[in-house]
Design a protein around this motif. Structure first.
Motif, short mmCIF file in Angstrom:
data_model
loop_
_atom_site.label_atom_id
_atom_site.label_comp_id
_atom_site.label_asym_id
_atom_site.label_seq_id
_atom_site.Cartn_x
_atom_site.Cartn_y
_atom_site.Cartn_z
N LEU A 296 -8.55 8.28 10.95
CA LEU A 296 -9.01 6.93 10.67
C LEU A 296 -8.17 6.28 9.57
CD1 LEU A 296 -11.00 4.70 11.26
CD2 LEU A 296 -12.59 5.75 9.60
N THR A 297 -7.78 7.05 8.55
CA THR A 297 -6.92 6.51 7.48
C THR A 297 -5.58 6.06 8.05
OG1 THR A 297 -7.98 7.90 5.80
CG2 THR A 297 -5.77 7.05 5.30
N GLN A 298 -4.99 6.89 8.90
CA GLN A 298 -3.71 6.54 9.51
C GLN A 298 -3.85 5.31 10.40
OE1 GLN A 298 -0.80 7.96 8.91
NE2 GLN A 298 -1.26 9.95 8.01
N GLN A 299 -4.94 5.23 11.14
CA GLN A 299 -5.14 4.11 12.06
C GLN A 299 -5.34 2.80 11.31
OE1 GLN A 299 -8.37 5.58 14.47
NE2 GLN A 299 -7.13 7.31 15.21
N ARG A 300 -6.09 2.84 10.22
CA ARG A 300 -6.28 1.63 9.42
C ARG A 300 -4.97 1.17 8.79
NH1 ARG A 300 -11.98 3.52 6.55
NH2 ARG A 300 -13.39 2.70 8.18
N GLN B 280 0.85 -1.18 0.00
CA GLN B 280 0.00 0.00 0.00
C GLN B 280 0.88 1.23 0.00
OE1 GLN B 280 -3.04 0.18 3.00
NE2 GLN B 280 -3.48 -2.02 2.91
N ALA B 281 0.31 2.35 -0.43
CA ALA B 281 1.05 3.61 -0.36
C ALA B 281 1.03 4.12 1.07
CB ALA B 281 0.42 4.64 -1.29
N LEU B 282 2.11 4.76 1.47
CA LEU B 282 2.11 5.42 2.77
C LEU B 282 1.03 6.50 2.77
CD1 LEU B 282 5.93 5.95 3.34
CD2 LEU B 282 4.47 4.34 4.56
N PRO B 283 0.25 6.59 3.82
CA PRO B 283 -0.78 7.63 3.86
C PRO B 283 -0.15 9.01 4.02
CG PRO B 283 -0.68 6.48 5.96
CD PRO B 283 0.22 5.74 5.02
N PRO B 284 -0.61 10.01 3.28
CA PRO B 284 -0.08 11.36 3.45
C PRO B 284 -0.30 11.86 4.88
CG PRO B 284 -1.39 11.21 1.45
CD PRO B 284 -1.63 9.94 2.22
#
Length: 343
Positions: A95-99, A85-89
């Motif tokens: 929630l995106t970071q936690q997932r 997966q791509a690193l989240p910005p």
């Protein structure tokens, strides 16, 4: 006995500071093992993944640490047979970071922490999400939310690193200390300026190793000596950086050694040419307006001017605009201080 088998600490560590170390040590006091995770997208200047991994290894080598960028994440996923997966910005919602964190822990590492330690408000909902994913409680442990133990943030450090340098461990400050390179022809006052700056600000300076070796070898330098000089000059810079105060004054650089290689032998080792591209936070070119002092080792004022002109050309080719320092030593010191914001 430890309360938890595995504690989790997640952070950008950009840069790693004493507040982060307090958080990590608090977790270590309550856990049999501590897992450190770090990623950021984009990476702030001077905080690349390799640097952050090096800082963690230098400061807390007893803990397992994973510092991810796109390349290292892809490599780890390949080892696990996973599609990366791509690193989240950094701007992503919590929630995106936690997932993403849950996916890292469950699939990429894999590790199942019993507790999560943090100083931020995201801690409780993040621990709750991890608890649902793993089917067991991940206990949230809030540490120094008010930042009273170490009253600083990485953002403030990045904005004013010199002002907050006391919050940085020595291995980190070594990468952040402003390095000032002093260039100039023979008898142009650069060694005098380096020493004056160091004494005034209580910081070490890096003397010219080439002259030391020249004197040790009775005034004879062979062509292979020049690459050694440049490598040793850089090694001494790096060794002094961790002990530096608000800046590190460097009397000459590998660019100087390149000049002498070309002047004396008409060529230079490719490794020396590569070292001559080394960058500094401030380059000071000492003007040849000091009275020329013949100490028995120097050539003449004409050679000094030719050397100065060569520096001007070489720096321009590298897109570097030097600070032109002229006049007496005190005036030169003030110029450097102003350029560094220390006046």
């Amino acid at each position: 006995m430890s309360r938890f088998a595995l504690g989790l600490v997640v952070g950008k560590f950009a840069p790693l500071h004493h507040g982060h170390l307090h958080l990590i040590d608090t977790a270590a006091a309550q856990c049999e093992r501590v897992l450190l995770l770090s990623w950021c997208q984009p990476e702030p200047a001077r905080c690349e993944a390799a640097a952050r991994e090096r800082w963690l290894q230098a400061c807390r080598p007893q803990h397992e640490a994973w510092v991810f960028d796109d390349a290292s994440l892809a490599q780890r996923c390949a080892e696990r047979g996973l599609a990366p997966q791509a690193l989240p910005p950094d701007a992503s919602d919590d929630l995106t970071q936690q997932r993403f964190l849950a996916w890292l822990l469950a699939e990429v590492l894999p590790q199942r922490p019993d507790a999560m330690f943090a100083s931020e408000d995201y801690l409780v909902p993040c621990a709750a999400l991890l608890s649902r994913v793993f089917g067991h409680e991940v206990t949230p442990v809030l540490v120094d939310r008010a930042r009273s133990t170490v009253p600083v943030s990485a953002t403030r450090i990045r904005q004013q690193p010199v002002a907050h340098r006391h919050h940085l461990p020595a291995p980190v400050w070594a990468d952040w200390v402003p390095r000032v390179c002093l260039l100039g022809g023979e008898s142009s006052g650069k060694s005098t300026l380096a020493q004056a700056l160091a004494e005034r600000h209580g910081t070490p300076f890096v003397a010219e190793y080439g002259r030391e070796l020249w004197e040790r070898q009775g005034g004879v330098l062979l062509e292979p000596d020049l690459l050694h000089i440049a490598e040793e000059q850089v090694r001494r810079e790096d060794a002094a950086a961790a002990r530096a105060g608000p800046f590190l004054a460097c009397d000459t650089s590998p660019l100087t050694t390149l000049f002498y290689a070309l002047d004396q032998f008409g060529r230079a080792d490719p490794a020396l040419m590569a070292l001559a591209e080394r960058r500094y936070d401030l380059v000071v070119l000492c003007e040849p307006d000091f009275p020329f002092v013949q100490d028995g080792t120097r050539r003449d004022a004409g050679f000094r001017q030719r050397q100065t002109d060569w520096y001007v050309t070489q720096l321009a080719q590298r897109g570097i605009t030097p600070l032109r320092a002229s006049g007496p030593v005190a005036a030169r010191v003030r110029l450097v201080e102003q350029a560094l914001g220390l006046d």
